[in-house]
Design a protein around this motif. Sequence first.
Motif, mmCIF file in Angstrom:
data_model
loop_
_atom_site.group_PDB
_atom_site.id
_atom_site.type_symbol
_atom_site.label_atom_id
_atom_site.label_comp_id
_atom_site.label_asym_id
_atom_site.label_seq_id
_atom_site.Cartn_x
_atom_site.Cartn_y
_atom_site.Cartn_z
ATOM 1 N N ALA A 292 0.831 -1.217 0.000
ATOM 2 C CA ALA A 292 0.000 0.000 0.000
ATOM 3 C C ALA A 292 0.860 1.259 0.000
ATOM 4 O O ALA A 292 0.479 2.286 -0.579
ATOM 5 C CB ALA A 292 -0.929 -0.008 1.209
ATOM 6 N N LYS A 293 2.049 1.194 0.622
ATOM 7 C CA LYS A 293 2.941 2.357 0.648
ATOM 8 C C LYS A 293 3.472 2.700 -0.736
ATOM 9 O O LYS A 293 3.882 3.840 -0.986
ATOM 10 C CB LYS A 293 4.113 2.090 1.599
ATOM 11 C CG LYS A 293 3.728 2.046 3.068
ATOM 12 C CD LYS A 293 4.941 1.800 3.935
ATOM 13 C CE LYS A 293 4.556 1.768 5.414
ATOM 14 N NZ LYS A 293 5.728 1.526 6.290
ATOM 15 N N SER A 294 3.483 1.716 -1.632
ATOM 16 C CA SER A 294 3.976 1.973 -2.991
ATOM 17 C C SER A 294 2.955 2.720 -3.844
ATOM 18 O O SER A 294 3.289 3.236 -4.906
ATOM 19 C CB SER A 294 4.347 0.653 -3.680
ATOM 20 O OG SER A 294 3.190 -0.147 -3.894
ATOM 21 N N SER A 295 1.698 2.778 -3.380
ATOM 22 C CA SER A 295 0.657 3.495 -4.120
ATOM 23 C C SER A 295 0.853 4.996 -3.948
ATOM 24 O O SER A 295 1.056 5.484 -2.839
ATOM 25 C CB SER A 295 -0.733 3.085 -3.618
ATOM 26 O OG SER A 295 -1.740 3.832 -4.255
ATOM 27 N N ARG A 296 0.779 5.739 -5.059
ATOM 28 C CA ARG A 296 1.002 7.190 -5.016
ATOM 29 C C ARG A 296 -0.295 7.980 -4.954
ATOM 30 O O ARG A 296 -0.269 9.172 -4.670
ATOM 31 C CB ARG A 296 1.797 7.621 -6.251
ATOM 32 C CG ARG A 296 3.213 7.085 -6.303
ATOM 33 C CD ARG A 296 3.817 7.268 -7.675
ATOM 34 N NE ARG A 296 3.105 6.489 -8.674
ATOM 35 C CZ ARG A 296 3.382 6.496 -9.972
ATOM 36 N NH1 ARG A 296 4.341 7.264 -10.428
ATOM 37 N NH2 ARG A 296 2.697 5.763 -10.827
ATOM 38 N N ILE A 297 -1.419 7.330 -5.257
ATOM 39 C CA ILE A 297 -2.702 8.032 -5.287
ATOM 40 C C ILE A 297 -3.359 7.929 -3.904
ATOM 41 O O ILE A 297 -3.639 6.827 -3.427
ATOM 42 C CB ILE A 297 -3.615 7.443 -6.369
ATOM 43 C CG1 ILE A 297 -2.932 7.591 -7.739
ATOM 44 C CG2 ILE A 297 -4.966 8.124 -6.371
ATOM 45 C CD1 ILE A 297 -3.687 6.973 -8.883
ATOM 46 N N PRO A 298 -3.593 9.053 -3.241
ATOM 47 C CA PRO A 298 -4.066 9.046 -1.850
ATOM 48 C C PRO A 298 -5.355 8.263 -1.614
ATOM 49 O O PRO A 298 -5.445 7.504 -0.649
ATOM 50 C CB PRO A 298 -4.256 10.537 -1.529
ATOM 51 C CG PRO A 298 -3.292 11.231 -2.445
ATOM 52 C CD PRO A 298 -3.295 10.427 -3.703
ATOM 53 N N TRP A 299 -6.370 8.448 -2.469
ATOM 54 C CA TRP A 299 -7.636 7.764 -2.205
ATOM 55 C C TRP A 299 -7.481 6.244 -2.314
ATOM 56 O O TRP A 299 -8.106 5.497 -1.562
ATOM 57 C CB TRP A 299 -8.731 8.267 -3.141
ATOM 58 C CG TRP A 299 -8.600 7.899 -4.586
ATOM 59 C CD1 TRP A 299 -8.082 8.678 -5.578
ATOM 60 C CD2 TRP A 299 -8.992 6.674 -5.217
ATOM 61 N NE1 TRP A 299 -8.116 8.018 -6.782
ATOM 62 C CE2 TRP A 299 -8.673 6.787 -6.592
ATOM 63 C CE3 TRP A 299 -9.578 5.501 -4.763
ATOM 64 C CZ2 TRP A 299 -8.917 5.770 -7.507
ATOM 65 C CZ3 TRP A 299 -9.828 4.486 -5.675
ATOM 66 C CH2 TRP A 299 -9.500 4.616 -7.020
ATOM 67 N N ARG A 300 -6.626 5.799 -3.234
ATOM 68 C CA ARG A 300 -6.404 4.353 -3.361
ATOM 69 C C ARG A 300 -5.612 3.823 -2.161
ATOM 70 O O ARG A 300 -5.868 2.726 -1.678
ATOM 71 C CB ARG A 300 -5.657 4.037 -4.662
ATOM 72 C CG ARG A 300 -5.346 2.539 -4.790
ATOM 73 C CD ARG A 300 -4.796 2.142 -6.132
ATOM 74 N NE ARG A 300 -5.837 2.186 -7.149
ATOM 75 C CZ ARG A 300 -5.912 3.088 -8.105
ATOM 76 N NH1 ARG A 300 -4.995 4.033 -8.173
ATOM 77 N NH2 ARG A 300 -6.891 3.085 -8.980
ATOM 78 N N LYS A 301 -4.649 4.597 -1.710
ATOM 79 C CA LYS A 301 -3.862 4.172 -0.550
ATOM 80 C C LYS A 301 -4.765 3.991 0.665
ATOM 81 O O LYS A 301 -4.601 3.041 1.442
ATOM 82 C CB LYS A 301 -2.773 5.208 -0.253
ATOM 83 C CG LYS A 301 -1.799 4.783 0.817
ATOM 84 C CD LYS A 301 -0.673 5.804 0.982
ATOM 85 C CE LYS A 301 0.218 5.837 -0.233
ATOM 86 N NZ LYS A 301 1.419 6.678 -0.022
#
Length: 401
Positions: A292-301
């Motif tokens: 999850a930390k690798s996700s850059r899009i806030p809502w997806r994180k």
Amino acid sequence: MSQFEYRGIDKTGEEMRGVINADSFRSAARQLEERQISVTSIDEVEADVLRTSGQKSTKISKDDVILIFFEISTMLRAGVSLKEAVEAQCDSSHSDAILNVFNLLLKELKSGTAFSQAVKKTQLKLPDYMYHLIESGEITGRLADSIEQGVNQMEYDLKIRSETKSALIYPSILVLSGVVAVAIMFLFVVPKFSSLLSSAEEMPTLAWLVITSGVWVNDNKLAVLIVTILFITGVGILLTQERFKIPLLNFLSKMPVIGGWLNESDLAVWSKMLGILLASKVPMLDALTLAAKSSRIPWRKARLAQVKSGVKSGLALSAALHREDVVSSTTVNLVKVGEKSGDLSTTLASVSNLYEQASKKRMQTLLSLIEPIAILVIGVLIGVIIIGIILAITSANDIAI
């Protein structure tokens, strides 16, 4: 393996000085004798001093970090012990900064420190997943595999950044050229027709706006330059602020074309990272946290954090992903197949490849749109300026007649 600073005289009588790697003073002196250097002084250099001075003189790049762990994993795969692998690299022809890292690792390993802890003491800039992969490799006895997977992921991250930067070079040059062209028109061309403002009593609105704007910009060049610099600086500062980046990324991810590109590239990284962690025997909940930390899009994180909560409460990963609606239905079905077959890591690698290919196509589509849009906007601006000047000239001629 230690490093020794020496001074001496070679066979030609020329004074020499430098640093040499050796196990002891005697070994260092023997190496210098073999080089036919008469030693006048030799002193051991502390590892901490070497590390500090090396970091000041040479910065360790991301490519250097990848190289360090690639060489360690390669030697481990060849059957060399971890200590011997690091010790061998201390005698290599790397830069001083990299050699200092290997020397510090060797020093920590000799003192009984675990490799994962020794890596943290080097203060290398590594992604969080690399530390966890190394720890999981130590626990499972598959350190070479874990390091190699981490290296592959770091190379992938670097490749994506490089491809994105390369792809944006031409559109950036195109936009910059357009801005320069418009600026030249306003600074050097339009002011030449400023006399038409007084010679024409009734000038078309467009002509009046163009010439007045050009004259004002020319009269306030310094102020315009300062405002432009402040604007660019302000935008740069805003882009580094989380309060601004979060709504911006959320907004861009919902936009057509660019949103699809951001979402697909983001999911490619997430699924690849999760697959690597699971293949390295990292527990599911820890793997979900790191991925999850690798996700850059806030809502997806945020939704991926809820996916972890769902799995923790007993839901299957596919069910949790479907409930939070963070991936496509196709991805959910593929994850479900991976759960049934017991080979979820391989399935996630396939999902990552699908998203990566889709992301590249989206990027090509986006770039193919940027270029004509930029040309159109620049052409319209220059066209408006030229039309304004022509209208001013014709209106002045009409009055003269």
